[in-house]
Design an enzyme around this catalytic site. Structure first.
Site, PDB file in Angstrom:
ATOM      1  N   ASP A  12      -5.295   4.886  -5.038  1.00 41.54           N
ATOM      2  CA  ASP A  12      -4.569   5.222  -6.277  1.00 41.54           C
ATOM      3  C   ASP A  12      -5.312   4.590  -7.458  1.00 41.54           C
ATOM      4  O   ASP A  12      -6.109   3.661  -7.287  1.00 41.54           O
ATOM      5  CB  ASP A  12      -3.124   4.707  -6.235  1.00 41.54           C
ATOM      6  CG  ASP A  12      -2.342   5.100  -7.497  1.00 41.54           C
ATOM      7  OD1 ASP A  12      -2.428   6.275  -7.912  1.00 41.54           O
ATOM      8  OD2 ASP A  12      -1.672   4.237  -8.084  1.00 41.54           O
ATOM      9  N   TYR A  44      -5.159   6.929 -15.081  1.00 41.47           N
ATOM     10  CA  TYR A  44      -5.988   8.127 -14.985  1.00 41.47           C
ATOM     11  C   TYR A  44      -5.334   9.310 -15.708  1.00 41.47           C
ATOM     12  O   TYR A  44      -5.991  10.266 -16.069  1.00 41.47           O
ATOM     13  CB  TYR A  44      -6.160   8.538 -13.519  1.00 41.47           C
ATOM     14  CG  TYR A  44      -7.189   7.780 -12.717  1.00 41.47           C
ATOM     15  CD1 TYR A  44      -7.750   6.586 -13.167  1.00 41.47           C
ATOM     16  CD2 TYR A  44      -7.600   8.284 -11.479  1.00 41.47           C
ATOM     17  CE1 TYR A  44      -8.683   5.914 -12.392  1.00 41.47           C
ATOM     18  CE2 TYR A  44      -8.536   7.616 -10.711  1.00 41.47           C
ATOM     19  CZ  TYR A  44      -9.076   6.433 -11.155  1.00 41.47           C
ATOM     20  OH  TYR A  44      -9.997   5.780 -10.394  1.00 41.47           O
ATOM     21  N   GLY A  45      -4.000   9.218 -15.870  1.00 41.94           N
ATOM     22  CA  GLY A  45      -3.205  10.365 -16.321  1.00 41.94           C
ATOM     23  C   GLY A  45      -3.600  10.972 -17.646  1.00 41.94           C
ATOM     24  O   GLY A  45      -3.353  12.147 -17.890  1.00 41.94           O
ATOM     25  N   CYS A  75      -2.228   9.539  -5.210  1.00 40.55           N
ATOM     26  CA  CYS A  75      -2.205   9.636  -6.669  1.00 40.55           C
ATOM     27  C   CYS A  75      -2.152  11.122  -7.003  1.00 40.55           C
ATOM     28  O   CYS A  75      -3.034  11.892  -6.579  1.00 40.55           O
ATOM     29  CB  CYS A  75      -3.494   9.015  -7.212  1.00 40.55           C
ATOM     30  SG  CYS A  75      -3.731   9.225  -8.975  1.00 40.55           S
ATOM     31  N   ASN A  76      -1.111  11.523  -7.734  1.00 40.64           N
ATOM     32  CA  ASN A  76      -0.965  12.943  -8.076  1.00 40.64           C
ATOM     33  C   ASN A  76      -2.057  13.410  -9.016  1.00 40.64           C
ATOM     34  O   ASN A  76      -2.550  14.530  -8.914  1.00 40.64           O
ATOM     35  CB  ASN A  76       0.394  13.186  -8.728  1.00 40.64           C
ATOM     36  CG  ASN A  76       1.516  13.030  -7.731  1.00 40.64           C
ATOM     37  OD1 ASN A  76       1.921  13.993  -7.095  1.00 40.64           O
ATOM     38  ND2 ASN A  76       2.010  11.829  -7.546  1.00 40.64           N
ATOM     39  N   CYS A 194       4.556  11.309  -9.780  1.00 36.28           N
ATOM     40  CA  CYS A 194       3.531  10.284  -9.973  1.00 36.28           C
ATOM     41  C   CYS A 194       3.942   9.138  -9.066  1.00 36.28           C
ATOM     42  O   CYS A 194       5.113   8.741  -9.050  1.00 36.28           O
ATOM     43  CB  CYS A 194       3.496   9.832 -11.429  1.00 36.28           C
ATOM     44  SG  CYS A 194       2.476   8.361 -11.693  1.00 36.28           S
ATOM     45  N   THR A 195       2.982   8.627  -8.319  1.00 40.57           N
ATOM     46  CA  THR A 195       3.336   7.643  -7.284  1.00 40.57           C
ATOM     47  C   THR A 195       3.776   6.304  -7.874  1.00 40.57           C
ATOM     48  O   THR A 195       4.321   5.472  -7.163  1.00 40.57           O
ATOM     49  CB  THR A 195       2.170   7.448  -6.304  1.00 40.57           C
ATOM     50  OG1 THR A 195       1.001   7.058  -7.042  1.00 40.57           O
ATOM     51  CG2 THR A 195       1.884   8.726  -5.551  1.00 40.57           C
TER      52      THR A 195
HETATM   53  N1  DGL Z   1      -0.112   7.055  -9.664  1.00 35.59           N
HETATM   54  C1  DGL Z   1      -0.803   8.121 -10.249  1.00 35.59           C
HETATM   55  C2  DGL Z   1      -0.238   9.469 -10.033  1.00 35.59           C
HETATM   56  O1  DGL Z   1       0.422   9.668  -9.038  1.00 35.59           O
HETATM   57  C3  DGL Z   1      -1.709   7.913 -11.409  1.00 35.59           C
HETATM   58  C4  DGL Z   1      -1.129   7.409 -12.647  1.00 35.59           C
HETATM   59  C5  DGL Z   1      -2.184   7.170 -13.701  1.00 35.59           C
HETATM   60  O2  DGL Z   1      -3.159   6.478 -13.410  1.00 35.59           O
HETATM   61  O3  DGL Z   1      -2.002   7.664 -14.803  1.00 35.59           O
HETATM   62  O4  DGL Z   1      -0.421  10.346 -10.823  1.00 35.59           O
END
Ligand code: DGL
Length: 276
Positions: A12, A44-45, A75-76, A194-195
């Site tokens: 993630d 990352y979003g 991670c989505n 989102c996880t």
């Molecule tokens: N936990 C992540 C997801 O499921 C990423 C969140 C992020 O880094 O913005 O999207």
């Protein structure tokens, strides 16, 4: 050549994947796991497709180097933006005998049985929402379902900075939940896409009408992984089984240890690495 055996890799951008790892470990405690959080570069979003793809590929390479025969993108955002390219373009030359799986498909598969009104709300990062992956995957399986989405760009920073229990978090949870309900009042199910979001579960519940069910992904991803391993003995046999779990972070070990222990309620073994 003997096939490489090792732990199941779980990746993630930060701490969010721990909510998936926890559920996977509950259902499949016999396997070894290696968790990698790219905490130094989270979130990352809000990043572009190219950057998320590049960072995710670096993480997959690292987990392959560490001997993982199977990597779960917990991670989505990475699943939405990088999974397909990695599976189709990179795996054949990295190592065609290993596998990389995501979290969107298992969530889409379960949704048909959960909604009565056939109106679903998606709360996710900007990247996941913009990718259109959820409506696409859900409508492939259930063409009668309407999916409305709202990006929640401030939720991941609140969690990564350990502010998810603060009063400030209330404001931003209420704001995005109301936006989603205004978009489609027929919604009866929210996907926490989102996880990281299960950590905000109590607050999301507080601001969501009680007839709306909240779907966190962990259990569905764990069940789907368990099915996958049963259907793919060639991969399952390569997953080592001593019940160990280790952690890698791109941030400092102390910081990860402190925050991750809060989420996992236990002390953990963590090593700091670089992905660049
Ligand atoms: N936990 C992540 C997801 O499921 C990423 C969140 C992020 O880094 O913005 O999207």
């Amino acid at each position: 050549m003997y096939p490489i055996c090792g732990p199941i890799g779980v990746f993630d951008s930060g701490y969010g994947g721990l909510t998936i790892l926890e559920k996977i470990k509950e259902q499949l405690p016999q396997y070894d796991y290696l968790y990698l959080g790219d905490n130094a570069r989270t979130p990352y979003g809000t990043r572009s497709f190219e950057v998320v793809y590049e960072f995710t590929l670096q993480a997959v390479r690292k987990l392959f180097e560490m001997g993982c025969p199977l990597v779960i993108l917990a991670c989505n955002t990475a699943s939405a933006k990088a999974l397909r390219s990695i599976q189709q373009k990179d795996l054949p030359y990295l190592d065609a005998s290993r596998r990389v799986l995501g979290v969107i498909r298992p969530t889409a598969e379960c949704i048909g049985e959960l909604t009565q009104t056939r109106h679903i709300g998606l709360l996710a990062t900007e990247g996941t929402v913009r990718s259109g992956s959820y409506p696409m995957e859900i409508n492939k399986l259930f063409p009668d379902i309407t999916v409305s989405s709202i990006p929640c760009p401030l939720w991941v920073p609140l969690i990564e900075n350990n502010e998810f229990n603060s009063e400030g978090a209330d404001y931003f949870v209420k704001k995005y939940v109301n936006q989603l309900l205004e978009k489609d009042p027929m919604i009866d199910t929210f996907i926490l896409g989102c996880t990281h979001y299960p950590l905000l579960m109590q607050k999301i519940r507080k601001f969501t009408p009680p007839h709306i069910q909240l779907v966190a992904q962990g259990e569905y991803v764990a069940t789907s992984l368990s099915d996958y391993l049963t259907r793919h003995p060639e991969i399952e046999q390569r997953c080592t089984k001593k019940g160990n779990c280790k952690f890698l972070t791109t941030e400092s070990e102390e910081k990860f240890q402190e925050s991750a222990s809060l989420f996992l309620h236990q002390d953990i073994l963590v090593r700091s690495i670089s992905l660049e």
